[in-house]
Write a protein that holds these residues in place. Sequence first.
Motif, PDB file in Angstrom:
ATOM      1  N   TYR A 140       0.823  -1.217   0.000  1.00  0.00           N
ATOM      2  CA  TYR A 140       0.000   0.000   0.000  1.00  0.00           C
ATOM      3  C   TYR A 140       0.854   1.264   0.000  1.00  0.00           C
ATOM      4  O   TYR A 140       0.421   2.308  -0.499  1.00  0.00           O
ATOM      5  CB  TYR A 140      -0.960  -0.019   1.186  1.00  0.00           C
ATOM      6  N   ALA A 141       2.059   1.177   0.534  1.00  0.00           N
ATOM      7  CA  ALA A 141       2.976   2.317   0.428  1.00  0.00           C
ATOM      8  C   ALA A 141       3.366   2.545  -1.034  1.00  0.00           C
ATOM      9  O   ALA A 141       3.473   3.699  -1.486  1.00  0.00           O
ATOM     10  CB  ALA A 141       4.217   2.078   1.277  1.00  0.00           C
ATOM     11  N   GLY A 142       3.564   1.441  -1.787  1.00  0.00           N
ATOM     12  CA  GLY A 142       3.867   1.574  -3.220  1.00  0.00           C
ATOM     13  C   GLY A 142       2.712   2.180  -3.992  1.00  0.00           C
ATOM     14  O   GLY A 142       2.907   3.029  -4.877  1.00  0.00           O
ATOM     15  N   ILE A 143       1.481   1.759  -3.671  1.00  0.00           N
ATOM     16  CA  ILE A 143       0.303   2.342  -4.322  1.00  0.00           C
ATOM     17  C   ILE A 143       0.204   3.829  -3.997  1.00  0.00           C
ATOM     18  O   ILE A 143      -0.062   4.668  -4.865  1.00  0.00           O
ATOM     19  CB  ILE A 143      -0.967   1.593  -3.870  1.00  0.00           C
ATOM     20  N   GLY A 144       0.439   4.184  -2.734  1.00  0.00           N
ATOM     21  CA  GLY A 144       0.390   5.589  -2.344  1.00  0.00           C
ATOM     22  C   GLY A 144       1.462   6.413  -3.020  1.00  0.00           C
ATOM     23  O   GLY A 144       1.227   7.576  -3.394  1.00  0.00           O
ATOM     24  N   ALA A 145       2.664   5.834  -3.207  1.00  0.00           N
ATOM     25  CA  ALA A 145       3.738   6.554  -3.889  1.00  0.00           C
ATOM     26  C   ALA A 145       3.354   6.843  -5.337  1.00  0.00           C
ATOM     27  O   ALA A 145       3.628   7.925  -5.874  1.00  0.00           O
ATOM     28  CB  ALA A 145       5.028   5.737  -3.826  1.00  0.00           C
ATOM     29  N   THR A 146       2.703   5.874  -5.990  1.00  0.00           N
ATOM     30  CA  THR A 146       2.248   6.091  -7.369  1.00  0.00           C
ATOM     31  C   THR A 146       1.232   7.224  -7.429  1.00  0.00           C
ATOM     32  O   THR A 146       1.290   8.086  -8.316  1.00  0.00           O
ATOM     33  CB  THR A 146       1.622   4.802  -7.927  1.00  0.00           C
ATOM     34  N   VAL A 147       0.312   7.226  -6.478  1.00  0.00           N
ATOM     35  CA  VAL A 147      -0.691   8.304  -6.417  1.00  0.00           C
ATOM     36  C   VAL A 147      -0.015   9.662  -6.215  1.00  0.00           C
ATOM     37  O   VAL A 147      -0.350  10.657  -6.874  1.00  0.00           O
ATOM     38  CB  VAL A 147      -1.706   8.034  -5.289  1.00  0.00           C
ATOM     39  N   PHE A 148       0.976   9.699  -5.331  1.00  0.00           N
ATOM     40  CA  PHE A 148       1.655  10.963  -5.020  1.00  0.00           C
ATOM     41  C   PHE A 148       2.429  11.485  -6.230  1.00  0.00           C
ATOM     42  O   PHE A 148       2.312  12.663  -6.588  1.00  0.00           O
ATOM     43  CB  PHE A 148       2.603  10.749  -3.830  1.00  0.00           C
ATOM     44  N   PHE A 184      -4.509  14.515  -7.038  1.00  0.00           N
ATOM     45  CA  PHE A 184      -4.152  13.669  -5.895  1.00  0.00           C
ATOM     46  C   PHE A 184      -5.398  13.174  -5.167  1.00  0.00           C
ATOM     47  O   PHE A 184      -5.511  11.988  -4.834  1.00  0.00           O
ATOM     48  CB  PHE A 184      -3.256  14.460  -4.943  1.00  0.00           C
ATOM     49  N   ASN A 185      -6.341  14.057  -4.933  1.00  0.00           N
ATOM     50  CA  ASN A 185      -7.570  13.678  -4.234  1.00  0.00           C
ATOM     51  C   ASN A 185      -8.386  12.682  -5.054  1.00  0.00           C
ATOM     52  O   ASN A 185      -8.929  11.713  -4.505  1.00  0.00           O
ATOM     53  CB  ASN A 185      -8.393  14.935  -3.945  1.00  0.00           C
ATOM     54  N   LEU A 186      -8.473  12.922  -6.373  1.00  0.00           N
ATOM     55  CA  LEU A 186      -9.228  12.001  -7.234  1.00  0.00           C
ATOM     56  C   LEU A 186      -8.598  10.612  -7.253  1.00  0.00           C
ATOM     57  O   LEU A 186      -9.276   9.595  -7.109  1.00  0.00           O
ATOM     58  CB  LEU A 186      -9.313  12.567  -8.645  1.00  0.00           C
ATOM     59  N   ASP A 187      -7.270  10.565  -7.443  1.00  0.00           N
ATOM     60  CA  ASP A 187      -6.588   9.263  -7.487  1.00  0.00           C
ATOM     61  C   ASP A 187      -6.716   8.534  -6.148  1.00  0.00           C
ATOM     62  O   ASP A 187      -6.927   7.313  -6.108  1.00  0.00           O
ATOM     63  CB  ASP A 187      -5.112   9.463  -7.835  1.00  0.00           C
ATOM     64  N   ARG A 188      -6.561   9.267  -5.081  1.00  0.00           N
ATOM     65  CA  ARG A 188      -6.674   8.653  -3.750  1.00  0.00           C
ATOM     66  C   ARG A 188      -8.082   8.101  -3.532  1.00  0.00           C
ATOM     67  O   ARG A 188      -8.261   6.999  -2.983  1.00  0.00           O
ATOM     68  CB  ARG A 188      -6.344   9.704  -2.687  1.00  0.00           C
ATOM     69  N   TYR A 189      -9.078   8.860  -4.006  1.00  0.00           N
ATOM     70  CA  TYR A 189     -10.459   8.392  -3.882  1.00  0.00           C
ATOM     71  C   TYR A 189     -10.691   7.139  -4.741  1.00  0.00           C
ATOM     72  O   TYR A 189     -11.334   6.180  -4.301  1.00  0.00           O
ATOM     73  CB  TYR A 189     -11.409   9.503  -4.306  1.00  0.00           C
ATOM     74  N   ILE A 190     -10.165   7.175  -5.973  1.00  0.00           N
ATOM     75  CA  ILE A 190     -10.356   6.037  -6.881  1.00  0.00           C
ATOM     76  C   ILE A 190      -9.781   4.763  -6.278  1.00  0.00           C
ATOM     77  O   ILE A 190     -10.412   3.696  -6.270  1.00  0.00           O
ATOM     78  CB  ILE A 190      -9.710   6.347  -8.248  1.00  0.00           C
ATOM     79  N   VAL A 191      -8.553   4.853  -5.770  1.00  0.00           N
ATOM     80  CA  VAL A 191      -7.886   3.658  -5.232  1.00  0.00           C
ATOM     81  C   VAL A 191      -8.572   3.180  -3.956  1.00  0.00           C
ATOM     82  O   VAL A 191      -8.774   1.980  -3.749  1.00  0.00           O
ATOM     83  CB  VAL A 191      -6.393   3.969  -4.977  1.00  0.00           C
ATOM     84  N   SER A 237     -14.659  -0.040 -13.457  1.00  0.00           N
ATOM     85  CA  SER A 237     -14.743   0.503 -14.825  1.00  0.00           C
ATOM     86  C   SER A 237     -14.955   2.026 -14.859  1.00  0.00           C
ATOM     87  O   SER A 237     -14.267   2.717 -15.634  1.00  0.00           O
ATOM     88  CB  SER A 237     -15.840  -0.219 -15.605  1.00  0.00           C
ATOM     89  N   PRO A 238     -15.857   2.603 -14.055  1.00  0.00           N
ATOM     90  CA  PRO A 238     -15.962   4.077 -14.085  1.00  0.00           C
ATOM     91  C   PRO A 238     -14.669   4.760 -13.641  1.00  0.00           C
ATOM     92  O   PRO A 238     -14.299   5.807 -14.167  1.00  0.00           O
ATOM     93  CB  PRO A 238     -17.101   4.373 -13.106  1.00  0.00           C
ATOM     94  N   ARG A 239     -13.984   4.139 -12.682  1.00  0.00           N
ATOM     95  CA  ARG A 239     -12.741   4.717 -12.190  1.00  0.00           C
ATOM     96  C   ARG A 239     -11.628   4.606 -13.237  1.00  0.00           C
ATOM     97  O   ARG A 239     -10.780   5.491 -13.341  1.00  0.00           O
ATOM     98  CB  ARG A 239     -12.345   4.028 -10.892  1.00  0.00           C
TER      99      ARG A 239
END
Length: 366
Positions: free
Chosen positions: A28-36, A72-79, A96-98
């Motif tokens: 999840y740290a890797g996913i968060g780094a991608t979002v950031f 950042f907010n959109l990606d964080r919400y999507i994930v 699919s919508p995301r």
Amino acid sequence: MLKQFFIICSGSDTDILEACSKGEQNKYAGIGATVFFTAVMAFIAASYALYTVFDNLFIAIGFGVVWGLLIFNLDRYIVSTIKKTGHLTDELLQASPRIILAVIIAIVISKPLELKIFEKEINQVLLEQKNELTLANKNQIAEQFTPNIEGLNNDITTLQQQIDTKEAEVNQLYDTYIAEAEGTAGSKLLGKGPVYKEKRDKHDALLAELQLLKAENKAKITATETQIATLKSDYENQIETTQPIINNFDGLMARVNALGKLPWLPSFFIFLLFLAIETSPIFAKLLSSKSAYDFKLEDQETAIKTNVLQNKNQREALLKTDYAINDRIYNDIEKEDELYTYKRKKTRELMQLQADAFFKHQKDAF
């Protein structure tokens, strides 16, 4: 601390992750780094795009920060809203919508960076377009002035032809009276006789007309040349006035159109790169198996759901029981004679009071 920051960026529940393994936390740290870092790229792209529009560094950075935070907010919400159900089909329908939103974000982020990467090639295309616009602008402006200038030049030519024609007639008469004086033509008599005098007078009269015509036509030609000079000056001034507009033809829309004239394959690969970056957190969650974090999160959510349902059912049962008890109480009271007698007495008193009040009202009216 950096790891904890990236976990927060992933939108996961930090309390649940603390109870999970290090590998789960690293995922999840890797996913968060991608979002950031996607948000960082969005900030850079938006800042450059807005700098080309406003040509102001502070405004561009300000809007870039807002846009980066929004992405950042959109990606964080999507994930964070993608839940592992164990069924790939359900998860794909859920995501699919995301994914569509992620594709749109990738396009918006990649386009300004493409403009920066291919800036030299775009400048070359814009230069060619500016040259074409300059020539077209000059031709359009010339169409407004050329007919008038040509008409004035024709007037000058006509005035000069009048002078030349009259001058040719004067020269012909000069040759005639000289030949008469020399005896080589006309009467063939040598000397300045009557015929010579007649021809000389005719020549002198026409010469005077020529001199007058020259003076009049020269004045007209000078005035016409002044008009031509004025028109040419207006033509040059209009070109100088409109040229800065052409020189500034390098805004955002012009650059996007110029980018469209370049080969599409490099731009397409850059778009694919950002699409992969933008959708990687989503597909990372979709392709990963259901892990300890997902089970713990599901356990927490189902526990809350079960508690809510239990409370709801208890309130419904309590309400139903309360209705039944009230029905029994009122049925028992309905059969009591004492309550009937008391209520009959009070009703009689109320009706008497109403009758007395009505009588008093009628009596006061008379």
